[in-house]
Structure formats: C-alpha cells, structure tokens
Design a protein around this motif. Structure first.
Motif, PDB file in Angstrom:
ATOM      1  N   GLN A   1     -70.302 -12.174 -30.744  1.00  8.97           N
ATOM      2  CA  GLN A   1     -69.727 -13.282 -29.979  1.00  8.97           C
ATOM      3  C   GLN A   1     -70.834 -14.097 -29.298  1.00  8.97           C
ATOM      4  O   GLN A   1     -70.747 -15.327 -29.235  1.00  8.97           O
TER       5      GLN A   1
ATOM      6  N   THR B   1     -75.351 -32.496 -31.512  1.00  7.88           N
ATOM      7  CA  THR B   1     -74.351 -33.560 -31.665  1.00  7.88           C
ATOM      8  C   THR B   1     -74.393 -34.519 -30.479  1.00  7.88           C
ATOM      9  O   THR B   1     -74.374 -35.738 -30.657  1.00  7.88           O
TER      10      THR B   1
ATOM     11  N   VAL C   1     -67.559 -27.382 -26.214  1.00  9.74           N
ATOM     12  CA  VAL C   1     -67.515 -26.025 -26.764  1.00  9.74           C
ATOM     13  C   VAL C   1     -66.482 -25.254 -25.951  1.00  9.74           C
ATOM     14  O   VAL C   1     -66.498 -25.304 -24.717  1.00  9.74           O
TER      15      VAL C   1
ATOM     16  N   VAL D   1     -72.567 -16.217 -31.985  1.00  7.28           N
ATOM     17  CA  VAL D   1     -71.683 -17.327 -32.372  1.00  7.28           C
ATOM     18  C   VAL D   1     -71.669 -18.395 -31.271  1.00  7.28           C
ATOM     19  O   VAL D   1     -71.766 -19.596 -31.545  1.00  7.28           O
ATOM     20  N   LEU D   2     -71.566 -17.970 -30.023  1.00  7.64           N
ATOM     21  CA  LEU D   2     -71.536 -18.911 -28.907  1.00  7.64           C
ATOM     22  C   LEU D   2     -72.845 -19.700 -28.813  1.00  7.64           C
ATOM     23  O   LEU D   2     -72.830 -20.919 -28.625  1.00  7.64           O
TER      24      LEU D   2
ATOM     25  N   GLN E   1     -72.778 -22.305 -31.479  1.00  3.95           N
ATOM     26  CA  GLN E   1     -71.892 -23.423 -31.116  1.00  3.95           C
ATOM     27  C   GLN E   1     -72.555 -24.330 -30.081  1.00  3.95           C
ATOM     28  O   GLN E   1     -72.447 -25.559 -30.168  1.00  3.95           O
TER      29      GLN E   1
ATOM     30  N   GLN F   1     -65.881 -34.089 -26.910  1.00  7.99           N
ATOM     31  CA  GLN F   1     -65.786 -32.761 -27.520  1.00  7.99           C
ATOM     32  C   GLN F   1     -66.609 -31.753 -26.718  1.00  7.99           C
ATOM     33  O   GLN F   1     -67.740 -32.015 -26.344  1.00  7.99           O
TER      34      GLN F   1
ATOM     35  N   LYS G   1     -75.321 -26.395 -31.751  1.00  8.26           N
ATOM     36  CA  LYS G   1     -74.718 -27.459 -32.565  1.00  8.26           C
ATOM     37  C   LYS G   1     -74.181 -28.569 -31.665  1.00  8.26           C
ATOM     38  O   LYS G   1     -74.361 -29.756 -31.933  1.00  8.26           O
ATOM     39  N   SER G   2     -73.525 -28.190 -30.565  1.00  5.13           N
ATOM     40  CA  SER G   2     -72.985 -29.158 -29.620  1.00  5.13           C
ATOM     41  C   SER G   2     -74.107 -29.993 -28.997  1.00  5.13           C
ATOM     42  O   SER G   2     -73.982 -31.211 -28.851  1.00  5.13           O
TER      43      SER G   2
END
Length: 96
Positions: free
Chosen positions: A60, A74, A48, A63-64, A67, A46, A70-71
C-alpha cells in the motif's frame, strides 16, 4: 499681499475640486481575462485519494508513493501549461 494670498487659496481650492472630479464616481475595473481552459481546471481539481486509517502495508505504501509521484508530475505539467496560457495573453486583446 492679501489679494495674492486670497488668489492662492482660491487656486488651491479650485485645483482640489477639479482633481477630485476625475476620480469621483468612477469605477475601478479589473482586467478581463479569457476563460481558463477547462482541462486545466479539471487537472488541478484531481486529488490522490486519502489512504485508509491505520497502518499501511508495504505494498500500500509503494502504491501510494507511486500515485503521489504521478500526481506531482501531472500537477507540474498543469502548472507549466497554466503559465504558458498566461504568457500567451500578451498578444491577445485583454481589456482593462
């Protein structure tokens, strides 16, 4: 003296011949490990999504960054599970 020298040469040739027979034709087998759990493979696959070309708005950008954080969390968890998976192989019957 010459007989002793001949015996030495014959012994050396015999030793070289016998030692090469051990490795001649034998295949080097790599260890066979259990299949990697599919959830780990999926986790590492997975990514981004790449942002659109051009300048980003403030929203933006936020938000990026979210992400990406979070990535990263993970991927770190996936990496820790992968390390644990291989650490646990010590008790299994891994064939070499």
């Amino acid at each position: 003296m010459l007989t002793r020298f001949k015996m030495l040469i014959v012994s050396a040739c015999l030793a070289l011949t016998l030692t090469s027979c051990v490795s001649f034709g034998s295949k080097q087998l790599s260890p066979i490990y259990p299949e990697l759990p599919s959830d780990l493979r999926i986790c590492f696959d997975q990514e981004v999504p790449r942002p659109a070309q051009g300048p980003l708005t403030k929203r933006q950008t936020i938000v990026l960054i979210g992400q990406l954080k979070k990535s990263e969390a993970t991927k770190t968890a996936c990496g820790q599970r992968l390390i644990q998976f291989y650490d646990n192989l010590g008790g299994t019957n891994v064939r070499i």
